[in-house]
Design a protein around this motif. Structure first.
Motif, mmCIF file in Angstrom:
data_model
loop_
_atom_site.group_PDB
_atom_site.id
_atom_site.type_symbol
_atom_site.label_atom_id
_atom_site.label_comp_id
_atom_site.label_asym_id
_atom_site.label_seq_id
_atom_site.Cartn_x
_atom_site.Cartn_y
_atom_site.Cartn_z
ATOM 1 N N UNK A 284 11.843 0.938 -19.309
ATOM 2 C CA UNK A 284 11.174 1.818 -18.343
ATOM 3 C C UNK A 284 9.690 2.047 -18.648
ATOM 4 N N UNK A 285 9.278 2.292 -19.906
ATOM 5 C CA UNK A 285 7.840 2.428 -20.168
ATOM 6 C C UNK A 285 7.029 1.203 -19.752
ATOM 7 N N UNK A 286 7.567 0.007 -19.978
ATOM 8 C CA UNK A 286 6.850 -1.210 -19.586
ATOM 9 C C UNK A 286 6.762 -1.339 -18.075
ATOM 10 N N UNK A 287 7.818 -0.911 -17.368
ATOM 11 C CA UNK A 287 7.784 -0.967 -15.904
ATOM 12 C C UNK A 287 6.718 -0.030 -15.362
ATOM 13 N N UNK A 288 6.640 1.182 -15.911
ATOM 14 C CA UNK A 288 5.647 2.141 -15.410
ATOM 15 C C UNK A 288 4.222 1.665 -15.686
ATOM 16 N N UNK A 289 3.966 1.117 -16.874
ATOM 17 C CA UNK A 289 2.611 0.643 -17.162
ATOM 18 C C UNK A 289 2.291 -0.630 -16.387
ATOM 19 N N UNK A 290 3.324 -1.451 -16.096
ATOM 20 C CA UNK A 290 3.133 -2.635 -15.249
ATOM 21 C C UNK A 290 2.709 -2.211 -13.847
ATOM 22 N N UNK A 291 3.443 -1.249 -13.288
ATOM 23 C CA UNK A 291 3.121 -0.783 -11.938
ATOM 24 C C UNK A 291 1.752 -0.107 -11.878
ATOM 25 N N UNK A 292 1.374 0.596 -12.952
ATOM 26 C CA UNK A 292 0.094 1.312 -12.927
ATOM 27 C C UNK A 292 -1.068 0.376 -12.606
ATOM 28 N N UNK A 293 -1.018 -0.834 -13.120
ATOM 29 C CA UNK A 293 -2.106 -1.772 -12.900
ATOM 30 C C UNK A 293 -2.103 -2.341 -11.477
ATOM 31 N N UNK A 294 -0.925 -2.316 -10.814
ATOM 32 C CA UNK A 294 -0.854 -2.837 -9.450
ATOM 33 C C UNK A 294 -1.174 -1.770 -8.402
ATOM 34 N N UNK A 295 -1.675 -0.630 -8.852
ATOM 35 C CA UNK A 295 -2.132 0.387 -7.897
ATOM 36 C C UNK A 295 -3.493 0.035 -7.308
ATOM 37 N N UNK A 296 -4.194 -0.946 -7.885
ATOM 38 C CA UNK A 296 -5.543 -1.274 -7.437
ATOM 39 C C UNK A 296 -6.608 -0.466 -8.142
ATOM 40 N N UNK A 297 -6.218 0.253 -9.215
ATOM 41 C CA UNK A 297 -7.180 1.110 -9.913
ATOM 42 C C UNK A 297 -8.326 0.307 -10.504
ATOM 43 N N UNK A 298 -8.038 -0.877 -11.057
ATOM 44 C CA UNK A 298 -9.110 -1.677 -11.654
ATOM 45 C C UNK A 298 -10.130 -2.101 -10.602
ATOM 46 N N UNK A 299 -9.640 -2.455 -9.408
ATOM 47 C CA UNK A 299 -10.552 -2.829 -8.328
ATOM 48 C C UNK A 299 -11.445 -1.652 -7.940
ATOM 49 N N UNK A 300 -10.831 -0.470 -7.819
ATOM 50 C CA UNK A 300 -11.588 0.713 -7.394
ATOM 51 C C UNK A 300 -12.551 1.196 -8.472
#
Length: 544
Positions: A284-300
């Motif tokens: 579960x921790x890896x899933x949450x951190x995986x999803x965090x990056x697919x929020x588009x935060x790095x792009x923004x």
């Protein structure tokens, strides 16, 4: 929790908050660099020094991706070393070491090109960003773990969330430093060197603040240094080592580590598959951190000046000003979330609402960009600019601070180093990949970038709704019961309207599962808690 209650709470747990603030200061590293490079890349002085202004559009996109993502690559390798280092030397000393590494890398960045040609300067710039990134990666893995291991469960979510709050503080400050450099420093090398010099400040403050802080009580128990662990527990809640809450918490931690002390990192990796419950808690921790990056935060975050330019805010200074205000909005949003939402709404609700809000904002931006590809201002441009800010607000409500909180809470105590190492490695590997690809995506598929991230946010909302149990209010040693059985049922029970899908089915309450464990005689800690169940609420709140 009202504002007055929050102040009372801060006064009551001031030692705990001091520890959390000191450790989370390290997260300013990442936030500072994130905002810093996005702004520096737009400065004409920086572009001229490294010859970026003479590159083609595709070559410039590749350069921007490389200069940004090399830091994430360093962070990835920094995380790989964290598990062994923190298990061997402790959380506190490892955090201090990460700060020193970051300072060294930042110093080299600030002086590149002095006494050498620009080709050598660029190579050294890449190298120094990799070194600084190693320190950033270490602290990103260590700070949430250290804070969650030290905090009373009553304020654990809020304190662990300070990691993301500091991240946003660093990002906001770097935005305004870039803006100040573009306005107040004449066109020269110093215009882009000054922001790099200033980034040394948070690194130095972090090291100084961490020096007087105590070691993690759970690491001390793992090393069988029980007296020191009791002292840390007592210090955190401002009581004596003989207090019942301290003794109860110490007994629970010791019971959780029975037969599991001094596990090597390799042994921890092997034990991550020992049972279904452990697999879920480690995955579960890896899933949450995986999803965090697919929020588009790095792009923004990295490329917000370019995004604002595409929406009609033209000019380097105007873009940096809009980006600086974006940073302010995010700091206010994450601060309000930590004070009023994370320990009242709970982790699950914050993640669910945050994902929905982010997804809708990104889908609007992508749809508008598809319908109006020109950079001219039309009424829809203002709505899109507001959508960018709303995206930042929803990110700070959910997928900014909460993945770190969830990951650090759910990871099993005896496998914490290995579990968080994997989770943070996943985070940084995705951060590297997305940061490298984002400028190319913005150049080639344009509005498709936002549509992609928007759809990902909707997928995240569904995962949280159906598969993530609420962890608010549980001691770290009790979270194992959430994943023992009926995980999806428990998750739907905790979701808004989720019981509609369940009919009359309900998950076994954690209190009952604890009593069952007591009957089986599997945990002295469970027996002690049952015996002390009639103690005052003070003891329950002070448990760590």
């Amino acid at each position: 929790m009202g504002f007055k209650d929050a102040l009372t709470d801060i006064s009551r747990y001031r030692n705990a908050y001091t520890i959390a603030l000191s450790a989370s200061m390290g997260s300013i590293f990442f936030g500072w660099d994130t905002g810093l490079m996005g702004g520096i890349l737009t400065l004409k002085s920086f572009q001229s020094y490294f010859g970026i202004n003479n590159m083609s559009a595709s070559a410039k996109a590749n350069f921007n991706g490389n200069i940004v993502s090399i830091m994430q690559a360093g962070a990835f390798f920094g995380v790989l070393s964290t598990g062994w280092v923190s298990s061997r030397f402790g959380r506190k000393r490892s955090l201090i070491a990460s700060g020193v590494i970051y300072i060294i890398g930042s110093l080299i960045q600030a002086i590149v090109g002095l006494g050498s040609d620009r080709v050598v300067a660029l190579r050294l710039f890449y190298f120094s960003r990799f070194v600084a990134g190693s320190g950033v990666g270490m602290v990103s893995a260590l700070a949430p773990s250290y804070i969650s291991e030290c905090m009373p469960k009553h304020i654990r979510g809020r304190c662990t969330g300070l990691v993301q709050f500091s991240d946003n503080i660093g990002m906001m400050l770097s935005f305004w430093v870039n803006y100040s450099a573009s306005v107040n420093i004449p066109y020269s090398d110093m215009q882009w060197r000054m922001p790099l010099i200033v980034q040394l400040v948070p690194g130095i403050l972090f090291v100084l603040l961490m020096l007087p802080q105590p070691e993690s009580p759970r690491w001390l128990v793992e090393k069988e240094r029980y007296d020191e662990a009791a002292e840390t527990l007592a210090y955190v809640v401002r009581t004596s080592v003989d207090d019942k809450s301290v003794l109860l918490t110490l007994d629970e931690i010791k019971a959780d580590f029975i037969g599991k002390q001094r596990l090597s990192l390799f042994a921890q990796f092997r034990m991550m598959g020992e049972s279904r419950q452990i697999v879920l808690r480690c995955l579960t921790p890896s899933i949450t951190t995986f999803f965090q990056r697919w929020t588009g935060a790095d792009a923004a975050n990295y490329f917000s000046p370019q995004i604002f330019a595409a929406l009609g805010i033209t000019g380097t200074t105007s873009g940096l000003f809009a980006t600086g205000f974006y940073g302010v909005v995010k700091v206010v949003a994450v601060g309000l979330t930590l004070v009023f939402a994370v320990d009242s709404w709970g982790r699950k609700m914050c993640l669910f609402v945050g994902a929905l809000g982010q997804g809708l904002s990104l889908l609007w931006i992508g749809g508008f960009s598809a319908a109006h590809p020109q950079s001219t201002i039309v009424p829809g441009s203002y709505v899109s600019i507001v959508a960018v800010y709303l995206y930042g607000v929803f990110f700070c409500l959910g997928w900014g601070p909460l993945p770190w909180i969830v990951a650090s809470e759910i990871a099993p105590n005896h496998l914490r180093a290995a579990t968080l190492t994997v989770a943070i490695c996943v985070n940084w590997l995705l951060s590297f990949t997305i940061s490298r690809l984002t400028p190319v995506m913005l150049e080639t598929i344009t509005y498709g970038t936002f549509l992609l991230f928007g759809v990902c946010c909707m997928i995240m909302a569904a995962w949280v709704y159906f598969f993530l149990p609420e962890t608010k209010g549980y001691a770290l040693e009790d979270i194992k019961y959430l994943f023992e059985k009926d995980v999806m049922v428990r998750s739907l029970e905790d979701s808004p309207g989720g019981r509609v899908f369940l009919g009359g089915r309900r998950a076994t309450p954690v209190a009952e599962m604890r009593r069952m464990a007591d009957v089986r005689g599997s945990s002295d800690a469970a027996r002690k808690e049952d015996e002390e169940s009639n103690e005052s609420i003070e003891v329950a709140d002070l448990q760590i």
